[in-house]
Design a protein around this motif. Sequence first.
Motif, PDB file in Angstrom:
ATOM      1  N   LEU A   1      20.247   0.081 -22.069  1.00  0.00           N
ATOM      2  CA  LEU A   1      21.625  -0.283 -21.732  1.00  0.00           C
ATOM      3  C   LEU A   1      21.752  -1.695 -21.170  1.00  0.00           C
ATOM      4  N   GLU A   2      20.630  -2.426 -21.088  1.00  0.00           N
ATOM      5  CA  GLU A   2      20.606  -3.783 -20.543  1.00  0.00           C
ATOM      6  C   GLU A   2      21.113  -3.804 -19.091  1.00  0.00           C
ATOM      7  N   LEU A   3      20.546  -2.900 -18.308  1.00  0.00           N
ATOM      8  CA  LEU A   3      20.853  -2.826 -16.880  1.00  0.00           C
ATOM      9  C   LEU A   3      19.907  -3.725 -16.107  1.00  0.00           C
ATOM     10  N   THR A   4      20.299  -4.077 -14.898  1.00  0.00           N
ATOM     11  CA  THR A   4      19.443  -4.874 -14.014  1.00  0.00           C
ATOM     12  C   THR A   4      18.690  -3.932 -13.080  1.00  0.00           C
ATOM     13  N   VAL A   5      17.381  -4.114 -12.982  1.00  0.00           N
ATOM     14  CA  VAL A   5      16.553  -3.290 -12.098  1.00  0.00           C
ATOM     15  C   VAL A   5      16.159  -4.097 -10.877  1.00  0.00           C
ATOM     16  N   ARG A   6      16.445  -3.556  -9.713  1.00  0.00           N
ATOM     17  CA  ARG A   6      15.992  -4.150  -8.451  1.00  0.00           C
ATOM     18  C   ARG A   6      14.958  -3.212  -7.824  1.00  0.00           C
ATOM     19  N   TRP A   7      14.047  -3.794  -7.060  1.00  0.00           N
ATOM     20  CA  TRP A   7      12.949  -3.014  -6.495  1.00  0.00           C
ATOM     21  C   TRP A   7      12.924  -3.120  -4.976  1.00  0.00           C
ATOM     22  N   LEU A   8      12.694  -1.968  -4.325  1.00  0.00           N
ATOM     23  CA  LEU A   8      12.280  -1.981  -2.919  1.00  0.00           C
ATOM     24  C   LEU A   8      10.762  -2.071  -2.937  1.00  0.00           C
ATOM     25  N   SER A   9      10.209  -3.131  -2.382  1.00  0.00           N
ATOM     26  CA  SER A   9       8.763  -3.360  -2.464  1.00  0.00           C
ATOM     27  C   SER A   9       7.997  -2.387  -1.575  1.00  0.00           C
ATOM     28  N   PHE A  10       6.702  -2.343  -1.803  1.00  0.00           N
ATOM     29  CA  PHE A  10       5.819  -1.487  -1.014  1.00  0.00           C
ATOM     30  C   PHE A  10       5.453  -2.204   0.274  1.00  0.00           C
ATOM     31  N   ASP A  11       5.577  -1.505   1.397  1.00  0.00           N
ATOM     32  CA  ASP A  11       5.293  -2.078   2.707  1.00  0.00           C
ATOM     33  C   ASP A  11       3.858  -1.719   3.108  1.00  0.00           C
ATOM     34  N   LEU A  12       2.998  -2.713   3.210  1.00  0.00           N
ATOM     35  CA  LEU A  12       1.584  -2.470   3.529  1.00  0.00           C
ATOM     36  C   LEU A  12       1.367  -2.087   4.989  1.00  0.00           C
ATOM     37  N   ASN A  13       2.405  -2.177   5.800  1.00  0.00           N
ATOM     38  CA  ASN A  13       2.288  -1.751   7.200  1.00  0.00           C
ATOM     39  C   ASN A  13       2.641  -0.281   7.381  1.00  0.00           C
ATOM     40  N   THR A  14       3.635   0.189   6.636  1.00  0.00           N
ATOM     41  CA  THR A  14       4.063   1.577   6.771  1.00  0.00           C
ATOM     42  C   THR A  14       3.559   2.460   5.637  1.00  0.00           C
ATOM     43  N   TYR A  15       3.052   1.857   4.563  1.00  0.00           N
ATOM     44  CA  TYR A  15       2.555   2.565   3.386  1.00  0.00           C
ATOM     45  C   TYR A  15       3.662   3.352   2.670  1.00  0.00           C
ATOM     46  N   GLY A  16       4.883   2.844   2.755  1.00  0.00           N
ATOM     47  CA  GLY A  16       6.006   3.401   2.011  1.00  0.00           C
ATOM     48  C   GLY A  16       6.853   2.265   1.500  1.00  0.00           C
ATOM     49  N   PHE A  17       8.069   2.551   1.042  1.00  0.00           N
ATOM     50  CA  PHE A  17       8.895   1.447   0.574  1.00  0.00           C
ATOM     51  C   PHE A  17       9.417   0.635   1.757  1.00  0.00           C
ATOM     52  N   ASN A  18       9.715  -0.621   1.490  1.00  0.00           N
ATOM     53  CA  ASN A  18      10.102  -1.560   2.548  1.00  0.00           C
ATOM     54  C   ASN A  18      11.571  -1.375   2.884  1.00  0.00           C
ATOM     55  N   ILE A  19      11.832  -0.696   3.982  1.00  0.00           N
ATOM     56  CA  ILE A  19      13.203  -0.356   4.341  1.00  0.00           C
ATOM     57  C   ILE A  19      14.001  -1.576   4.787  1.00  0.00           C
TER      58      ILE A  19
END
Length: 413
Positions: free
Chosen positions: A132-150
């Motif tokens: 559909l030619e959508l734009t994808v944005r990412w929440l990066s991985f947080d190496l301090n919390t070991y989850g996504f970067n809130i």
Amino acid sequence: MDIERIRQQFPVFSMPTLKDTIFLDGAAGTQMCKTALDASLQAAIENNANLGGHFSTSSIAQREIDRARCAAAALVNANCAEEIVFGQNMTTLTFHMSRCLGRSLRKGDEIVLTRSDHEANISPWLELAKDLELTVRWLSFDLNTYGFNISEIESSITERTKIVALSYANNVTGTINDVAAVAALAKRKGAIVYIDAVQFAPHGVIDVQALGCDFLVCSSHKLYGPHHGILWGRLELLEALIPYKPRPTSDKPPFKFETGTKNREAIAGALGAIEHLAWIGREFGGSSEQADKRQQIVAGTRTVVEHEQVLVQEVLEGLKGFTGIRIYGYCEPIELCRRVPTVSFTLDSTPSEVVSQHMAERGIRLWYGNNFSTETIRALGLDENDGVVRISLAQYTSQDDVHRFLSAMDNFS
């Protein structure tokens, strides 16, 4: 919780050929409890008929599916059973639902994904974005919390964001992500929130009302049942979505999303698995026979979590003592409430595959590799094929299992 009584509910532990086996592979799929097995077998023998007939086997089959919907609704705290959709597995359900949601999206609309996700909650959205030619944005991985970067939430979710897909718990690091915080912002921006709770569901109480999400998916085979997927969606959204379905299929939810003949045996087994959790709540969690199903399930889940937290702390403390080990998801101090009992590590001296082979030879079943979380593995800077050694504890894991695993690790010290 009486671990011996729990193990009596799992026929696998009475098999002579598996007598000394240790199952530390629950994050990839748990063993089936007796309640689930019996229910699946009964559905295959006694209720083996398609739905909609006036004869007894068809009526009974429909009744059991209705019971399963009610049980799944209690599991996630849904408003009604009509909000529960059954499907082949979580991945298939997500591909299907992504396509249904895609009918209302336009070129340039945005989807937010996280690098703390299983591929089942990434690839369906990437494929949709490509088509559909959508734009994808990412929440990066947080190496301090070991989850996504809130901390990236505010900048990643915009007025053009239509869907935010999140992982409740990372299946490599075990981190429980703060999905409620992300959902709150996403809803303020008008986005739909889709949560993968496959890894969280066996190890925590799910409350879709408190989370504020729109969809949540989990899997029976991580909940001591058969391979089958469970999706919850807000009723008004399910009613509004246009599904991909055969023309004669009902236009009402949840039926319009369940294409073809239902896997009645698997749905019955999923019901049995949830009933097993309610049984734990009554037997060990202090819930009464008179309590409603939701209360029994919550009591059972909390009892299991308490058992697992004791063991995972022992695992983490034991692994810390080995030289050249890197534990992914371990933070000081240990915050057990922020993790599920899944532990991944690498050894400087030994490939993960070799560790896995060594454990298998000693009757210890665990996984190695990327565990279908390639974004997380890349973020950790690891080889995508060899990945990590991953162990995952379950309600039937005993203290002796933990001791035997740690003892087997002595070969690498």
